[in-house]
Design a protein around this motif. Structure first.
Motif, PDB file in Angstrom:
ATOM      1  N   ASP A 194       0.827  -1.202   0.000  1.00 25.92           N
ATOM      2  CA  ASP A 194       0.000   0.000   0.000  1.00 25.92           C
ATOM      3  C   ASP A 194       0.865   1.256   0.000  1.00 25.92           C
ATOM      4  OD1 ASP A 194      -2.434  -1.307  -0.053  1.00 25.92           O
ATOM      5  OD2 ASP A 194      -2.644  -1.348   2.128  1.00 25.92           O
ATOM      6  N   LEU A 195       1.896   1.258   0.837  1.00 28.60           N
ATOM      7  CA  LEU A 195       2.788   2.413   0.889  1.00 28.60           C
ATOM      8  C   LEU A 195       3.571   2.555  -0.411  1.00 28.60           C
ATOM      9  CD1 LEU A 195       4.037   4.766   2.428  1.00 28.60           C
ATOM     10  CD2 LEU A 195       5.701   3.158   3.403  1.00 28.60           C
ATOM     11  N   ALA A 196       4.071   1.435  -0.936  1.00 30.01           N
ATOM     12  CA  ALA A 196       4.845   1.478  -2.176  1.00 30.01           C
ATOM     13  C   ALA A 196       3.997   2.007  -3.334  1.00 30.01           C
ATOM     14  CB  ALA A 196       5.383   0.086  -2.505  1.00 30.01           C
ATOM     15  N   ARG A 197       2.737   1.596  -3.383  1.00 27.71           N
ATOM     16  CA  ARG A 197       1.846   2.057  -4.454  1.00 27.71           C
ATOM     17  C   ARG A 197       1.663   3.570  -4.394  1.00 27.71           C
ATOM     18  NH1 ARG A 197      -3.398   3.056  -3.886  1.00 27.71           N
ATOM     19  NH2 ARG A 197      -3.485   1.878  -1.915  1.00 27.71           N
ATOM     20  N   SER A 200      -1.465   6.084  17.724  1.00 25.74           N
ATOM     21  CA  SER A 200      -1.622   7.521  17.913  1.00 25.74           C
ATOM     22  C   SER A 200      -1.393   8.222  16.585  1.00 25.74           C
ATOM     23  CB  SER A 200      -0.622   8.042  18.963  1.00 25.74           C
ATOM     24  OG  SER A 200       0.708   7.768  18.542  1.00 25.74           O
ATOM     25  N   GLN A 201      -1.718   9.490  16.552  1.00 21.45           N
ATOM     26  CA  GLN A 201      -1.503  10.254  15.331  1.00 21.45           C
ATOM     27  C   GLN A 201      -0.021  10.572  15.160  1.00 21.45           C
ATOM     28  OE1 GLN A 201      -4.079  13.677  15.731  1.00 21.45           O
ATOM     29  NE2 GLN A 201      -5.797  12.624  14.776  1.00 21.45           N
ATOM     30  N   LEU A 202       0.485  10.352  13.958  1.00 20.41           N
ATOM     31  CA  LEU A 202       1.881  10.639  13.642  1.00 20.41           C
ATOM     32  C   LEU A 202       1.934  11.427  12.346  1.00 20.41           C
ATOM     33  CD1 LEU A 202       3.419   7.060  14.151  1.00 20.41           C
ATOM     34  CD2 LEU A 202       3.338   8.913  15.830  1.00 20.41           C
ATOM     35  N   THR A 203       2.730  12.483  12.313  1.00 19.99           N
ATOM     36  CA  THR A 203       2.910  13.264  11.097  1.00 19.99           C
ATOM     37  C   THR A 203       4.388  13.530  10.890  1.00 19.99           C
ATOM     38  OG1 THR A 203       0.775  14.368  11.447  1.00 19.99           O
ATOM     39  CG2 THR A 203       2.282  15.375   9.873  1.00 19.99           C
ATOM     40  N   CYS A 204       4.859  13.283   9.662  1.00 19.25           N
ATOM     41  CA  CYS A 204       6.272  13.515   9.381  1.00 19.25           C
ATOM     42  C   CYS A 204       6.465  13.847   7.911  1.00 19.25           C
ATOM     43  CB  CYS A 204       7.124  12.317   9.788  1.00 19.25           C
ATOM     44  SG  CYS A 204       6.660  10.774   8.984  1.00 19.25           S
ATOM     45  N   LEU A 205       7.613  14.418   7.602  1.00 17.79           N
ATOM     46  CA  LEU A 205       7.963  14.841   6.250  1.00 17.79           C
ATOM     47  C   LEU A 205       9.276  14.166   5.882  1.00 17.79           C
ATOM     48  CD1 LEU A 205       7.036  16.800   3.979  1.00 17.79           C
ATOM     49  CD2 LEU A 205       8.403  18.583   5.088  1.00 17.79           C
ATOM     50  N   VAL A 206       9.248  13.361   4.809  1.00 15.46           N
ATOM     51  CA  VAL A 206      10.401  12.531   4.452  1.00 15.46           C
ATOM     52  C   VAL A 206      10.775  12.775   2.991  1.00 15.46           C
ATOM     53  CG1 VAL A 206      11.340  10.183   4.393  1.00 15.46           C
ATOM     54  CG2 VAL A 206       9.594  10.786   6.086  1.00 15.46           C
ATOM     55  N   GLN A 207      12.075  12.786   2.704  1.00 12.47           N
ATOM     56  CA  GLN A 207      12.559  12.984   1.343  1.00 12.47           C
ATOM     57  C   GLN A 207      11.952  11.929   0.417  1.00 12.47           C
ATOM     58  OE1 GLN A 207      14.676  11.716  -1.109  1.00 12.47           O
ATOM     59  NE2 GLN A 207      14.885  13.668  -2.182  1.00 12.47           N
ATOM     60  N   THR A 208      11.366  12.369  -0.686  1.00 12.19           N
ATOM     61  CA  THR A 208      10.549  11.496  -1.526  1.00 12.19           C
ATOM     62  C   THR A 208      11.330  10.351  -2.143  1.00 12.19           C
ATOM     63  OG1 THR A 208       9.032  13.313  -2.015  1.00 12.19           O
ATOM     64  CG2 THR A 208       9.026  11.438  -3.547  1.00 12.19           C
ATOM     65  N   THR A 209      12.490  10.629  -2.713  1.00 12.99           N
ATOM     66  CA  THR A 209      13.276   9.568  -3.353  1.00 12.99           C
ATOM     67  C   THR A 209      13.662   8.495  -2.351  1.00 12.99           C
ATOM     68  OG1 THR A 209      14.167  11.143  -4.968  1.00 12.99           O
ATOM     69  CG2 THR A 209      15.347   9.067  -4.693  1.00 12.99           C
ATOM     70  N   LEU A 210      14.080   8.911  -1.158  1.00 15.03           N
ATOM     71  CA  LEU A 210      14.460   7.962  -0.112  1.00 15.03           C
ATOM     72  C   LEU A 210      13.273   7.098   0.291  1.00 15.03           C
ATOM     73  CD1 LEU A 210      16.363   6.861   2.093  1.00 15.03           C
ATOM     74  CD2 LEU A 210      15.646   8.795   3.535  1.00 15.03           C
ATOM     75  N   LEU A 211      12.126   7.720   0.545  1.00 12.20           N
ATOM     76  CA  LEU A 211      10.955   6.970   0.990  1.00 12.20           C
ATOM     77  C   LEU A 211      10.448   6.029  -0.107  1.00 12.20           C
ATOM     78  CD1 LEU A 211       8.937   6.471   3.236  1.00 12.20           C
ATOM     79  CD2 LEU A 211       7.620   8.448   2.437  1.00 12.20           C
ATOM     80  N   ARG A 233      12.309   4.480  -2.356  1.00 17.56           N
ATOM     81  CA  ARG A 233      13.225   3.331  -2.401  1.00 17.56           C
ATOM     82  C   ARG A 233      13.003   2.399  -1.201  1.00 17.56           C
ATOM     83  NH1 ARG A 233      18.720   6.719  -4.060  1.00 17.56           N
ATOM     84  NH2 ARG A 233      18.160   7.037  -6.264  1.00 17.56           N
ATOM     85  N   VAL A 234      12.824   2.992  -0.036  1.00 14.77           N
ATOM     86  CA  VAL A 234      12.630   2.172   1.166  1.00 14.77           C
ATOM     87  C   VAL A 234      11.316   1.398   1.074  1.00 14.77           C
ATOM     88  CG1 VAL A 234      12.200   2.246   3.655  1.00 14.77           C
ATOM     89  CG2 VAL A 234      14.063   3.583   2.669  1.00 14.77           C
ATOM     90  N   SER A 235      10.244   2.068   0.671  1.00 12.93           N
ATOM     91  CA  SER A 235       8.942   1.397   0.613  1.00 12.93           C
ATOM     92  C   SER A 235       8.958   0.261  -0.405  1.00 12.93           C
ATOM     93  CB  SER A 235       7.843   2.403   0.262  1.00 12.93           C
ATOM     94  OG  SER A 235       8.044   2.966  -1.025  1.00 12.93           O
ATOM     95  N   LEU A 281      12.020   8.553  11.321  1.00 10.46           N
ATOM     96  CA  LEU A 281      10.904   7.652  11.074  1.00 10.46           C
ATOM     97  C   LEU A 281      11.481   6.244  10.973  1.00 10.46           C
ATOM     98  CD1 LEU A 281       7.927   7.027  10.356  1.00 10.46           C
ATOM     99  CD2 LEU A 281       8.525   7.412   7.956  1.00 10.46           C
ATOM    100  N   LEU A 282      11.101   5.384  11.902  1.00  9.38           N
ATOM    101  CA  LEU A 282      11.593   4.014  11.928  1.00  9.38           C
ATOM    102  C   LEU A 282      10.596   3.118  11.206  1.00  9.38           C
ATOM    103  CD1 LEU A 282      12.753   3.838  15.667  1.00  9.38           C
ATOM    104  CD2 LEU A 282      13.988   4.746  13.683  1.00  9.38           C
ATOM    105  N   MET A 283      11.069   2.380  10.206  1.00  7.68           N
ATOM    106  CA  MET A 283      10.201   1.474   9.444  1.00  7.68           C
ATOM    107  C   MET A 283      10.886   0.122   9.329  1.00  7.68           C
ATOM    108  SD  MET A 283       8.749   3.948   6.398  1.00  7.68           S
ATOM    109  CE  MET A 283       7.140   3.172   6.439  1.00  7.68           C
ATOM    110  N   SER A 284      10.101  -0.956   9.470  1.00  7.85           N
ATOM    111  CA  SER A 284      10.701  -2.288   9.406  1.00  7.85           C
ATOM    112  C   SER A 284       9.680  -3.304   8.929  1.00  7.85           C
ATOM    113  CB  SER A 284      11.253  -2.696  10.775  1.00  7.85           C
ATOM    114  OG  SER A 284      10.215  -2.756  11.744  1.00  7.85           O
ATOM    115  N   ASP A 285      10.209  -4.383   8.325  1.00 13.08           N
ATOM    116  CA  ASP A 285       9.390  -5.555   8.045  1.00 13.08           C
ATOM    117  C   ASP A 285       9.991  -6.721   8.807  1.00 13.08           C
ATOM    118  OD1 ASP A 285      11.624  -6.302   6.577  1.00 13.08           O
ATOM    119  OD2 ASP A 285      10.656  -6.110   4.612  1.00 13.08           O
TER     120      ASP A 285
END
Length: 359
Positions: A9-12, A63-74, A76-78, A94-98
């Motif tokens: 969903d995030l990658a899309r 909880s509600q979370l709001t953040c701004l992340v560099q688009t190219t980086l996000l 690739r990570v997603s 922003l910590l993300m893991s699978d």
């Protein structure tokens, strides 16, 4: 409770965001994507300043979370994550893991990101595939941004008397599409041609709204907002270019015409081909001093001419007009070999016009 969502969903969403964001934008926050995680929904905002998309996807947040992340980086990570992912905001990371990988992404203060209004006066609603198809059918005819005619790099979008019209021209080819919409208010503006590539992300029924500076297309789970062009200079009155009467009409099969055009274009560096038309046959010829020449013949039904009718055209333009017609049959309408030719398919509200080139 963990904060979770599906990686696909995030990658899309990020694939779409990456098409909008200009990573070379001098406004650094606009190089980034805004993520707003609510209890059950992620809202993603990406913008170039002129074009903005707002997209949603399901998630589960404690909880509600709001953040701004560099688009190219996000992006690739997603794309690298799989299955269910967990996310957490710790300080400016922003910590993300699978199940097998972990990422710590630097964020930018969200107060640096501009706000975008998606409010406006409702103009009309239309099925997404019909609206997307209409914009696609004319977008190829827009002028390049460096053509010297900035207003022609956009699509003229207008409505009155229950009819919505789209048109684009670079002065050598014109594409127009009309469709009926009940109770549409009178409006007229020019929007970026890039909107045609974004409208397919909208689903079901699309509500079209207008604000002072933007046109907003909204559907369930996705909104696209594009800035209107300045009214100075105004879009030319292209209707004066379209003939209403013709001396000659030629009906051909679309697939045969496409094949003949592609064959002739092999020998034309500048996409110029010559059409020679008689009562029951059309010959399309491409020629190059360096490579040679080639010609294709196809059966047609011509009316209004007894002698051979010869004219030269830009094959690339004619090819695009025939392709977007989505028709089995194509009608070519002429007056003189030096005057504009009108092309129509089965949809009589979809029109292409070509200006002949020198022989």
């Amino acid at each position: 409770m963990k904060n979770t969502m599906q990686a696909n969903d995030l990658a899309r969403l990020m694939v779409i965001a990456s098409k909008v964001v200009n990573v070379k934008n001098m406004n650094v926050p606009l190089q980034s994507t805004l993520l707003a995680f609510d209890k059950n929904e992620l809202t993603l905002t990406a913008s170039s300043g002129e074009t903005t998309v707002v997209l949603t996807a399901p998630c589960k947040s404690a909880s509600q979370l709001t953040c701004l992340v560099q688009t190219t980086l996000l992006t690739r990570v997603s794309a690298s994550l799989e299955g269910e992912i967990t996310y957490e905001l710790k300080g400016d990371k922003l910590l993300m893991s699978d199940s097998s990988s972990r990422h710590s992404l630097s964020t930018i203060p969200t107060d640096e990101y501009p706000s975008f209004s998606l409010d406006g006066e409702i103009l009309f609603a239309l099925a997404s595939d019909e609206l997307s198809g209409a914009f696609k059918s004319v977008s190829f005819a827009t002028a390049k941004e460096d053509s010297g005619y900035p207003v022609l790099s956009g699509i003229c979008f207008s409505g009155k008397n229950k009819v919505v019209s789209l048109a684009a021209t670079d002065r050598f080819v014109l594409a127009e599409e009309k469709f009926s919409v009940p109770n549409v208010e009178k409006f007229s503006c020019v929007v970026p041609a890039s909107v045609a590539s974004l409208l397919p992300i909208l689903s079901d029924s699309v509500t079209v709204k207008s604000s002072d500076h933007a046109i907003i297309f909204s559907s369930e789970g996705a909104t696209v907002s594009v800035s209107k062009f300045s009214d100075d200079p105004a879009y030319p009155d292209y209707s004066q270019l379209i003939p209403t009467k013709f001396a000659t009409t030629v009906v051909a099969k679309s697939n045969e015409l496409l094949k003949a055009l592609k064959s002739a274009m092999i020998y034309s560096d500048i996409s110029r081909v010559v059409l020679t038309i008689s009562a029951d046959q059309m010959t399309i010829t491409g020629q190059s001093k360096e490579m040679g020449n080639g010609e294709s013949e196809l059966s047609v039904t011509a009316t209004g001419t007894n002698d051979k009718f010869v004219l030269a055209l830009n094959a690339k333009y004619l090819l695009e007009i025939v392709k977007v017609s989505n028709s089995d049959g194509i009608t070519l309408c002429f007056n003189l070999p030096t005057q504009p030719m009108v092309v129509r398919g089965d949809n009589k509200d979809r029109l292409g016009l070509l200006v002949p080139v020198k022989m």
